[in-house]
Scaffold this motif. Structure first.
Motif, PDB file in Angstrom:
ATOM      1  N   TYR A 399      12.213   5.074  -0.995  1.00  0.00           N
ATOM      2  CA  TYR A 399      13.296   4.067  -0.491  1.00  0.00           C
ATOM      3  C   TYR A 399      13.178   2.655  -0.476  1.00  0.00           C
ATOM      4  N   LEU A 400      11.970   2.234  -1.444  1.00  0.00           N
ATOM      5  CA  LEU A 400      11.966   0.661  -1.898  1.00  0.00           C
ATOM      6  C   LEU A 400      13.029   0.375  -2.698  1.00  0.00           C
ATOM      7  N   GLU A 401      13.596  -0.847  -2.255  1.00  0.00           N
ATOM      8  CA  GLU A 401      15.216  -1.310  -3.181  1.00  0.00           C
ATOM      9  C   GLU A 401      14.902  -2.362  -4.205  1.00  0.00           C
ATOM     10  N   THR A 402      13.616  -3.247  -3.855  1.00  0.00           N
ATOM     11  CA  THR A 402      13.634  -4.633  -4.934  1.00  0.00           C
ATOM     12  C   THR A 402      12.307  -4.188  -5.673  1.00  0.00           C
ATOM     13  N   PRO A 403      12.303  -4.696  -7.094  1.00  0.00           N
ATOM     14  CA  PRO A 403      11.063  -4.532  -8.002  1.00  0.00           C
ATOM     15  C   PRO A 403       9.899  -5.080  -7.297  1.00  0.00           C
ATOM     16  N   GLU A 404       9.953  -6.236  -6.482  1.00  0.00           N
ATOM     17  CA  GLU A 404       9.023  -6.687  -5.733  1.00  0.00           C
ATOM     18  C   GLU A 404       8.199  -5.802  -4.754  1.00  0.00           C
ATOM     19  N   GLU A 405       9.006  -5.097  -4.048  1.00  0.00           N
ATOM     20  CA  GLU A 405       8.451  -4.061  -3.252  1.00  0.00           C
ATOM     21  C   GLU A 405       7.893  -2.874  -3.945  1.00  0.00           C
ATOM     22  N   VAL A 406       8.371  -2.351  -5.072  1.00  0.00           N
ATOM     23  CA  VAL A 406       7.813  -1.489  -5.759  1.00  0.00           C
ATOM     24  C   VAL A 406       6.492  -2.107  -6.538  1.00  0.00           C
ATOM     25  N   GLN A 408       4.378  -4.227  -4.986  1.00  0.00           N
ATOM     26  CA  GLN A 408       3.590  -4.417  -3.830  1.00  0.00           C
ATOM     27  C   GLN A 408       3.031  -3.177  -3.614  1.00  0.00           C
ATOM     28  N   TYR A 409       3.898  -2.009  -3.878  1.00  0.00           N
ATOM     29  CA  TYR A 409       3.307  -0.685  -3.335  1.00  0.00           C
ATOM     30  C   TYR A 409       2.112  -0.169  -4.469  1.00  0.00           C
ATOM     31  N   TYR A 410       2.410  -0.530  -6.003  1.00  0.00           N
ATOM     32  CA  TYR A 410       1.599  -0.175  -6.878  1.00  0.00           C
ATOM     33  C   TYR A 410       0.299  -1.055  -6.629  1.00  0.00           C
ATOM     34  N   THR A 411       0.525  -2.269  -6.205  1.00  0.00           N
ATOM     35  CA  THR A 411      -0.737  -3.194  -6.071  1.00  0.00           C
ATOM     36  C   THR A 411      -1.786  -2.647  -4.931  1.00  0.00           C
ATOM     37  N   SER A 412      -1.270  -2.287  -3.811  1.00  0.00           N
ATOM     38  CA  SER A 412      -1.715  -1.648  -2.660  1.00  0.00           C
ATOM     39  C   SER A 412      -2.382  -0.371  -2.928  1.00  0.00           C
ATOM     40  N   CYS A 413      -1.888   0.327  -3.734  1.00  0.00           N
ATOM     41  CA  CYS A 413      -2.490   1.658  -4.125  1.00  0.00           C
ATOM     42  C   CYS A 413      -3.710   1.432  -5.165  1.00  0.00           C
ATOM     43  N   ALA A 414      -3.578   0.694  -5.926  1.00  0.00           N
ATOM     44  CA  ALA A 414      -4.693   0.185  -6.754  1.00  0.00           C
ATOM     45  C   ALA A 414      -5.586  -0.557  -6.209  1.00  0.00           C
ATOM     46  N   ASP A 415      -5.341  -1.411  -5.171  1.00  0.00           N
ATOM     47  CA  ASP A 415      -6.620  -2.109  -4.550  1.00  0.00           C
ATOM     48  C   ASP A 415      -7.197  -1.418  -3.399  1.00  0.00           C
ATOM     49  N   SER A 416      -6.696  -0.310  -3.107  1.00  0.00           N
ATOM     50  CA  SER A 416      -7.197   0.686  -2.124  1.00  0.00           C
ATOM     51  C   SER A 416      -8.615   0.875  -2.271  1.00  0.00           C
ATOM     52  N   THR A 417      -9.259   0.864  -1.185  1.00  0.00           N
ATOM     53  CA  THR A 417     -10.885   1.542  -1.295  1.00  0.00           C
ATOM     54  C   THR A 417     -10.955   2.926  -1.201  1.00  0.00           C
ATOM     55  N   LYS A 418      -9.744   3.716  -1.048  1.00  0.00           N
ATOM     56  CA  LYS A 418      -9.815   5.327  -0.826  1.00  0.00           C
ATOM     57  C   LYS A 418      -9.796   5.623  -2.358  1.00  0.00           C
ATOM     58  N   PRO A 419     -10.643   6.296  -2.884  1.00  0.00           N
ATOM     59  CA  PRO A 419     -10.564   6.836  -4.091  1.00  0.00           C
ATOM     60  C   PRO A 419      -9.272   8.106  -4.599  1.00  0.00           C
ATOM     61  N   LYS A 420      -8.991   8.378  -2.937  1.00  0.00           N
ATOM     62  CA  LYS A 420      -8.002   9.614  -2.958  1.00  0.00           C
ATOM     63  C   LYS A 420      -6.713   8.782  -3.534  1.00  0.00           C
ATOM     64  N   ILE A 421      -6.495   7.521  -2.863  1.00  0.00           N
ATOM     65  CA  ILE A 421      -5.301   7.061  -2.997  1.00  0.00           C
ATOM     66  C   ILE A 421      -5.241   6.588  -4.479  1.00  0.00           C
ATOM     67  N   GLN A 422      -6.286   6.036  -5.152  1.00  0.00           N
ATOM     68  CA  GLN A 422      -6.264   5.478  -6.382  1.00  0.00           C
ATOM     69  C   GLN A 422      -5.915   6.333  -7.324  1.00  0.00           C
ATOM     70  N   GLY A 423      -6.460   7.689  -7.223  1.00  0.00           N
ATOM     71  CA  GLY A 423      -6.128   8.465  -8.420  1.00  0.00           C
ATOM     72  C   GLY A 423      -5.480   9.934  -7.860  1.00  0.00           C
ATOM     73  N   SER A 424      -4.458   9.691  -6.894  1.00  0.00           N
ATOM     74  CA  SER A 424      -3.769  10.686  -6.465  1.00  0.00           C
ATOM     75  C   SER A 424      -2.569  11.040  -7.287  1.00  0.00           C
ATOM     76  N   HIS A 425      -2.425  12.217  -7.414  1.00  0.00           N
ATOM     77  CA  HIS A 425      -1.128  12.991  -8.028  1.00  0.00           C
ATOM     78  C   HIS A 425      -1.128  14.430  -7.809  1.00  0.00           C
ATOM     79  N   ALA A 426       0.107  14.779  -7.675  1.00  0.00           N
ATOM     80  CA  ALA A 426       0.311  16.073  -7.017  1.00  0.00           C
ATOM     81  C   ALA A 426      -0.338  16.877  -7.971  1.00  0.00           C
ATOM     82  N   GLN A 427      -1.102  18.102  -7.564  1.00  0.00           N
ATOM     83  CA  GLN A 427      -1.667  19.054  -8.468  1.00  0.00           C
ATOM     84  C   GLN A 427      -0.909  20.180  -8.183  1.00  0.00           C
TER      85      GLN A 427
END
Length: 605
Positions: A399-406, A408-427
């Motif tokens: 539901y993100l509407e602007t490229p800036e929000e997208v 920011q979403y990518y950056t927050s996932c990449a900078d997360s200290t949780k390994p599960k968030i950094q490399g998660s994708h549906a298996q």
């Protein structure tokens, strides 16, 4: 089918169909004091804080109130789906005309043709399709058409002859296709054990099945048998082949396509891979593989495009690269190799001939869509590793509407200290076995695809659809009903859970009360035993009588009490003798004190 295909890509038709299904729904709320059902109308309401599917509005009941104590079942609640544009729903609710920007395709123009059996016609005789006049949505009515065909029936005079002769009137055909019969004839089925007594032996039946399979598949049911079947198909006409690609390495994938269904791919608007969707889709091609790597998907996509071109004589391309094509894009699960393999094949086949230097990442942004079911399922797998606030943010990506929000979403996932968030994708794209040998599974799929192609061909020629309730409005209505049933089940489960919790609390209280009662019984037993071991003190000899110098001689005078006073002091449950105590010498010290405090004159003898 033409109406379905024209309404499917229309944003206005999707929004209008949802609006009609929500407005025409009935509230099924019931009350505690009476069995009456709510007759409230559907009205558009707004959430106070949260959103569902990225939308702050929903359809509720006009009789809803914050006090729900008198309700046995709740009022209607219909959320706006993800695929429905909110602005269209708001304009339809306000009876405002739709603008050109509300739609990107043409809705079904002019008059539409709907064929219904009289017993299957809609209750209100309203057309389920969407029509517009000057931008306003209008609801058309269905008109009944009489069939001019006539039938002459000849019945035998003799009632013993149970036959009838039907002769249609010559030159007056029916104006409608033949509808299916009202009832089907039951067929008698018998087991092999009933056919022959020898079939009761389990070993004999297994041997017969084994011999039959060996005769049916002399080269086995593995890759060797698939190759032999592929060579047999190569000898047939192109319109009769089913296996179109076989790799000698069993794990690289094999491709099977029904020739009739392959022509439908040229008219399709979307390619769906791993279709784990609620709506049933037609499988045009099947890939038999047990690998999910990028190289494997390159072979798969390349084989599909080449097979369709070989069968139809036309190249399948996307509308972004070929304006005359109908194919808008592809929908896949969250498997990255699947999307990358498709982009590689587009570059290899030079499908992007207008811009040959385009990078595959830019190609995917044009037409690739990720299945929202797989995305949500993959994110929900992280709920044990993140907080509720982070979970809500991760789910907000669609539901993100602007490229800036997208970004920011990518950056927050990449900078997360949780390994599960950094490399998660549906298996969820794990290759699942068919529980059957490879060749046997391919031949079963061949029969299924042939039956599907035959049904589609018959529906196109006759005009009778396999499912008459396939309009957008009917699908939205059934979807809302399924969601309502699921919500009722969750409420029932929650109510049962609350009842179990209350029952457990009451059981704990009863157990604690029983423990307290047991402690009191022990204390009472201890006191009773102590009273038995230590009886009340009784003097062995009488105490000395009090004397005084002013008294010549004092004789003990018994103190008498009235009988009702003694009864008031006497307790039948007590072993102490109150009457004897009052007349005993134990009171002499008390009399001595009275004489000392109150001197009395002497008494002469």
């Amino acid at each position: 089918m033409a109406a379905n295909s024209s309404e499917a890509p229309s944003v206005a038709a999707v929004g209008s169909s949802y609006y009609r299904s929500a407005i025409s729904s009935r509230c099924k709320a019931t009350f505690v004091e009476s069995d009456e059902v709510c007759d409230g109308e559907a009205i558009l309401r707004c959430f106070r804080q949260r959103k569902i599917n990225g939308k702050a509005h929903f359809f509720g009941c006009s009789n809803w109130s914050s006090d729900s104590s008198n309700l046995a079942t709740p009022h209607r609640f219909i959320a706006i789906p993800r695929e429905v544009r909110k602005s269209i729903v708001l304009k339809l609710y306000r009876n405002e005309p739709l603008d050109e920007q509300d739609d990107d395709t043409h809705v079904l123009p002019g008059q539409c043709k709907q064929i219904y059996h009289p017993s299957h016609a809609p209750n209100k005789k309203l057309c389920p399709r969407n029509h517009y006049r000057n931008g306003l949505h209008v609801i058309a009515e269905l008109h009944k058409h009489e069939c001019n065909a006539q039938l002459s029936l000849f019945i035998p005079v003799d009632p013993k002859h149970l036959r009838i002769v039907i002769i249609p009137l010559a030159g007056v055909p029916h104006c409608h296709p033949n509808f299916p019969p009202a009832a089907e004839q039951d067929l008698e089925c018998r087991t092999v054990q009933e056919l022959h007594p020898g079939m009761m032996n389990n070993r004999k039946r297994r041997d017969l099945v084994k011999n039959q399979r060996q005769a049916q598949f002399p080269h086995g049911t593995d890759i060797e048998g698939v190759l032999q079947e592929f060579y047999k198909d190569r000898a047939l006409d192109i319109n009769d082949r089913y296996i179109h690609a076989v790799n000698t390495q069993a794990d690289d994938g094999h491709i099977t396509i029904n020739p009739y269904l392959a022509h439908l791919a040229l008219e399709a608007m979307w390619i769906m891979v791993d279709t784990t969707f609620a709506v049933k889709r037609t499988a045009i091609a099947r890939i038999w593989s047990n690998r999910a790597t990028r190289d494997a998907f390159i072979l798969v996509w390349k084989g599909i495009f080449e097979a369709i071109e070989t069968i139809t004589g036309k190249k399948l391309n996307f509308k972004a690269f070929s304006p005359t094509s109908n194919l808008l894009g592809a929908i896949g699960d969250s498997e990255g190799a699947q999307a990358q393999g498709l982009a590689d094949v587009i570059i290899l086949r030079q499908m992007n001939y207008d811009n040959p230097v385009m990078h595959f990442d830019d190609i995917l942004k044009l037409f690739w869509k990720t299945c929202l079911v797989h995305f949500t399922r993959g994110v929900l797998g992280l709920r044990d590793h993140v907080t509720d606030e982070v979970m809500q943010y991760l789910l907000s990506f669609p539901y993100l509407e602007t490229p800036e929000e997208v970004q920011q979403y990518y950056t927050s996932c990449a900078d997360s200290t949780k390994p599960k968030i950094q490399g998660s994708h549906a298996q969820d794209n794990q290759i699942k076995p068919t529980s059957r040998p490879l060749l046997e599974a391919i031949l079963l799929a061949k029969d299924l695809d042939a039956e599907t192609a035959h049904l589609i061909e018959e529906m196109i020629s006759s005009g009778v659809l396999q499912n008459s309730n396939s309009s957008l409005q009917a699908r939205f209505k059934m979807k809302a009903q399924r969601q309502a049933r699921a919500l009722d089940k969750r409420r029932a489960a929650d109510s049962e859970l609350v009842t179990r919790k209350e029952s457990r609390i009451l059981k704990d209280r009863i157990k604690a009360t029983e423990q307290e009662n047991e402690d009191l019984r022990r204390q009472l037993a201890t006191l009773t035993q102590a009273s038995t071991e230590h009886p009340p003190y009784t003097p062995k000899r009488p105490l000395p009588v009090a004397t005084s110098s002013r008294l010549c001689k004092v004789h003990p005078v018994p103190i008498e009490f009235h009988h009702h006073h003694v009864d008031a002091l006497y307790n039948s449950d007590d072993e102490f003798d109150y009457a004897a105590a009052l007349n005993s010498d134990v009171l002499s010290p008390m009399l001595k004190k009275i004489i000392r405090d109150h001197p009395m004159p002497g008494i002469d003898e």
